[in-house]
Design a protein around this motif. Sequence first.
Motif, PDB file in Angstrom:
ATOM      1  N   LEU A  86      12.353  44.930  57.974  1.00 34.17           N
ATOM      2  CA  LEU A  86      13.621  45.632  57.792  1.00 34.17           C
ATOM      3  C   LEU A  86      13.972  45.753  56.309  1.00 34.17           C
ATOM      4  CD1 LEU A  86      15.678  44.034  60.708  1.00 34.17           C
ATOM      5  CD2 LEU A  86      14.803  46.371  60.601  1.00 34.17           C
ATOM      6  N   ALA A  87      13.746  44.681  55.556  1.00 34.84           N
ATOM      7  CA  ALA A  87      14.054  44.715  54.120  1.00 34.84           C
ATOM      8  C   ALA A  87      13.230  45.778  53.402  1.00 34.84           C
ATOM      9  CB  ALA A  87      13.805  43.343  53.504  1.00 34.84           C
ATOM     10  N   ALA A  88      11.969  45.921  53.785  1.00 34.34           N
ATOM     11  CA  ALA A  88      11.107  46.921  53.164  1.00 34.34           C
ATOM     12  C   ALA A  88      11.587  48.329  53.439  1.00 34.34           C
ATOM     13  CB  ALA A  88       9.669  46.752  53.657  1.00 34.34           C
ATOM     14  N   GLN A  89      12.361  48.501  54.516  1.00 35.67           N
ATOM     15  CA  GLN A  89      12.895  49.804  54.875  1.00 35.67           C
ATOM     16  C   GLN A  89      14.337  49.984  54.395  1.00 35.67           C
ATOM     17  OE1 GLN A  89      12.319  49.950  59.126  1.00 35.67           O
ATOM     18  NE2 GLN A  89      10.128  49.693  58.957  1.00 35.67           N
ATOM     19  N   GLY A  90      14.840  49.016  53.639  1.00 39.72           N
ATOM     20  CA  GLY A  90      16.191  49.107  53.110  1.00 39.72           C
ATOM     21  C   GLY A  90      17.266  48.708  54.101  1.00 39.72           C
ATOM     22  N   VAL A  91      16.880  48.029  55.184  1.00 42.12           N
ATOM     23  CA  VAL A  91      17.843  47.625  56.207  1.00 42.12           C
ATOM     24  C   VAL A  91      18.239  46.173  55.984  1.00 42.12           C
ATOM     25  CG1 VAL A  91      18.258  47.340  58.680  1.00 42.12           C
ATOM     26  CG2 VAL A  91      16.822  49.228  57.854  1.00 42.12           C
ATOM     27  N   PRO A  92      19.529  45.877  55.785  1.00 48.10           N
ATOM     28  CA  PRO A  92      19.947  44.490  55.607  1.00 48.10           C
ATOM     29  C   PRO A  92      19.856  43.723  56.919  1.00 48.10           C
ATOM     30  CG  PRO A  92      21.868  45.915  55.718  1.00 48.10           C
ATOM     31  CD  PRO A  92      20.668  46.820  55.712  1.00 48.10           C
ATOM     32  N   SER A  93      19.565  42.453  56.823  1.00 43.68           N
ATOM     33  CA  SER A  93      19.503  41.608  58.010  1.00 43.68           C
ATOM     34  C   SER A  93      19.830  40.178  57.613  1.00 43.68           C
ATOM     35  CB  SER A  93      18.118  41.671  58.655  1.00 43.68           C
ATOM     36  OG  SER A  93      17.139  41.128  57.794  1.00 43.68           O
ATOM     37  N   LEU A  94      20.054  39.352  58.602  1.00 37.52           N
ATOM     38  CA  LEU A  94      20.301  37.936  58.375  1.00 37.52           C
ATOM     39  C   LEU A  94      19.661  37.136  59.489  1.00 37.52           C
ATOM     40  CD1 LEU A  94      23.006  37.066  60.425  1.00 37.52           C
ATOM     41  CD2 LEU A  94      23.977  38.755  58.872  1.00 37.52           C
ATOM     42  N   LEU A  95      19.156  35.962  59.139  1.00 38.71           N
ATOM     43  CA  LEU A  95      18.548  35.080  60.125  1.00 38.71           C
ATOM     44  C   LEU A  95      19.600  34.108  60.655  1.00 38.71           C
ATOM     45  CD1 LEU A  95      15.069  34.182  58.572  1.00 38.71           C
ATOM     46  CD2 LEU A  95      15.555  35.776  60.416  1.00 38.71           C
ATOM     47  N   ILE A  96      19.600  33.929  61.958  1.00 37.15           N
ATOM     48  CA  ILE A  96      20.495  32.995  62.620  1.00 37.15           C
ATOM     49  C   ILE A  96      19.643  31.901  63.271  1.00 37.15           C
ATOM     50  CG2 ILE A  96      22.243  32.697  64.421  1.00 37.15           C
ATOM     51  CD1 ILE A  96      23.250  34.499  62.247  1.00 37.15           C
ATOM     52  N   GLY A  97      19.959  30.651  63.004  1.00 38.01           N
ATOM     53  CA  GLY A  97      19.259  29.538  63.642  1.00 38.01           C
ATOM     54  C   GLY A  97      17.896  29.239  63.075  1.00 38.01           C
ATOM     55  N   ASP A  98      17.569  29.766  61.905  1.00 43.39           N
ATOM     56  CA  ASP A  98      16.233  29.557  61.355  1.00 43.39           C
ATOM     57  C   ASP A  98      16.005  28.147  60.835  1.00 43.39           C
ATOM     58  OD1 ASP A  98      18.203  30.607  59.484  1.00 43.39           O
ATOM     59  OD2 ASP A  98      16.631  30.537  57.968  1.00 43.39           O
ATOM     60  N   ASN A  99      17.080  27.372  60.645  1.00 43.51           N
ATOM     61  CA  ASN A  99      16.892  25.985  60.224  1.00 43.51           C
ATOM     62  C   ASN A  99      16.566  25.065  61.396  1.00 43.51           C
ATOM     63  OD1 ASN A  99      19.348  25.758  61.538  1.00 43.51           O
ATOM     64  ND2 ASN A  99      20.507  25.055  59.745  1.00 43.51           N
ATOM     65  N   GLY A 100      16.600  25.603  62.606  1.00 42.89           N
ATOM     66  CA  GLY A 100      16.249  24.818  63.782  1.00 42.89           C
ATOM     67  C   GLY A 100      17.293  23.835  64.231  1.00 42.89           C
ATOM     68  N   GLU A 101      18.513  23.969  63.726  1.00 44.43           N
ATOM     69  CA  GLU A 101      19.545  22.984  64.030  1.00 44.43           C
ATOM     70  C   GLU A 101      20.727  23.566  64.803  1.00 44.43           C
ATOM     71  OE1 GLU A 101      20.580  21.284  60.265  1.00 44.43           O
ATOM     72  OE2 GLU A 101      18.578  20.434  59.937  1.00 44.43           O
ATOM     73  N   MET A 102      20.657  24.809  65.206  1.00 46.05           N
ATOM     74  CA  MET A 102      21.785  25.448  65.874  1.00 46.05           C
ATOM     75  C   MET A 102      21.576  25.404  67.390  1.00 46.05           C
ATOM     76  SD  MET A 102      23.538  29.140  64.967  1.00 46.05           S
ATOM     77  CE  MET A 102      23.994  28.631  63.311  1.00 46.05           C
ATOM     78  N   ASP A 103      22.068  24.340  68.007  1.00 44.01           N
ATOM     79  CA  ASP A 103      21.874  24.135  69.442  1.00 44.01           C
ATOM     80  C   ASP A 103      22.955  24.793  70.291  1.00 44.01           C
ATOM     81  OD1 ASP A 103      19.551  22.638  69.120  1.00 44.01           O
ATOM     82  OD2 ASP A 103      20.658  20.765  68.865  1.00 44.01           O
ATOM     83  N   VAL A 104      24.161  24.958  69.742  1.00 42.79           N
ATOM     84  CA  VAL A 104      25.258  25.566  70.497  1.00 42.79           C
ATOM     85  C   VAL A 104      25.123  27.081  70.392  1.00 42.79           C
ATOM     86  CG1 VAL A 104      27.758  25.753  70.749  1.00 42.79           C
ATOM     87  CG2 VAL A 104      26.733  23.582  70.018  1.00 42.79           C
ATOM     88  N   LEU A 105      24.877  27.723  71.529  1.00 43.92           N
ATOM     89  CA  LEU A 105      24.528  29.139  71.514  1.00 43.92           C
ATOM     90  C   LEU A 105      25.655  30.033  71.002  1.00 43.92           C
ATOM     91  CD1 LEU A 105      22.529  29.390  74.858  1.00 43.92           C
ATOM     92  CD2 LEU A 105      21.644  29.147  72.531  1.00 43.92           C
TER      93      LEU A 105
END
Length: 246
Positions: free
Chosen positions: A69-88
């Motif tokens: 997405l970044a290569a296409q100029g589309v902004p994005s964000l990662l959610i839960g990538d630290n592996g610690e977000m258990d509450v959905l």
Amino acid sequence: MKMAASIRLPTVAYLACVALAAFSQVADGALPVAIDVGHSKSKPGTVSARGKPEFEFNLELARILRETLAAQGVPSLLIGDNGEMDVLTRRTEAAARQGAGFFLSVHHDSAQLKYFDSWTWQGAERRYSDRFSGFSLFVSRKNPQPDVSLDCARKIGSVLMQAGLRASPHHGENLPGENREWADRAFGVYYFDDLVVLKSAVTPAVLIEAGVIVNREEELAVQEPAQRAMIAASIARGLSDCGVVR
């Protein structure tokens, strides 16, 4: 047990066409796409046929998708990538807080226990099921924008099929834990109305099962760089086709 049919890998020409088509529809000022990394370190999801936790598959694909997405100029964000977000619900809250315009939850698939067999891999006994392969997409009618969610899921499924992948029908089986209603069987889309991350998102939302990692062949295929790149490019193109990114 007989191994599943060979998984088709994308050609360079296909990837180039998908990337160009998606890039051509991206406009400045797009809202970021929230890429939710399914599961966590303490709740890692299913375990692959060779013993790798699903969370690791999800994280690797999510990172490639963000780069695409970044290569296409589309902004994005990662959610839960630290592996610690258990509450959905914290996942969708984080997406809303950061101004996301779409929520995509990235997963890899399993099968029901009745379909599993055992084998030995590197000296350890592992469970596997080669019965099913392919992707699945899920949407919720309790999402505030169910029609947009369904349209985007259809578009993603369509592009994945153009790339040579197939949708898996096994979530529609009349079995406990399955029996999902089809939203659009032609493109591998199911309804899962009470899936927390789909119904609690304030934006359109789709969950993708990118492949069945308890299938011994597909487990290897989805880890191939070309396969991951194709899946990521197909998702980006699908989001472009449904108007989430323009």
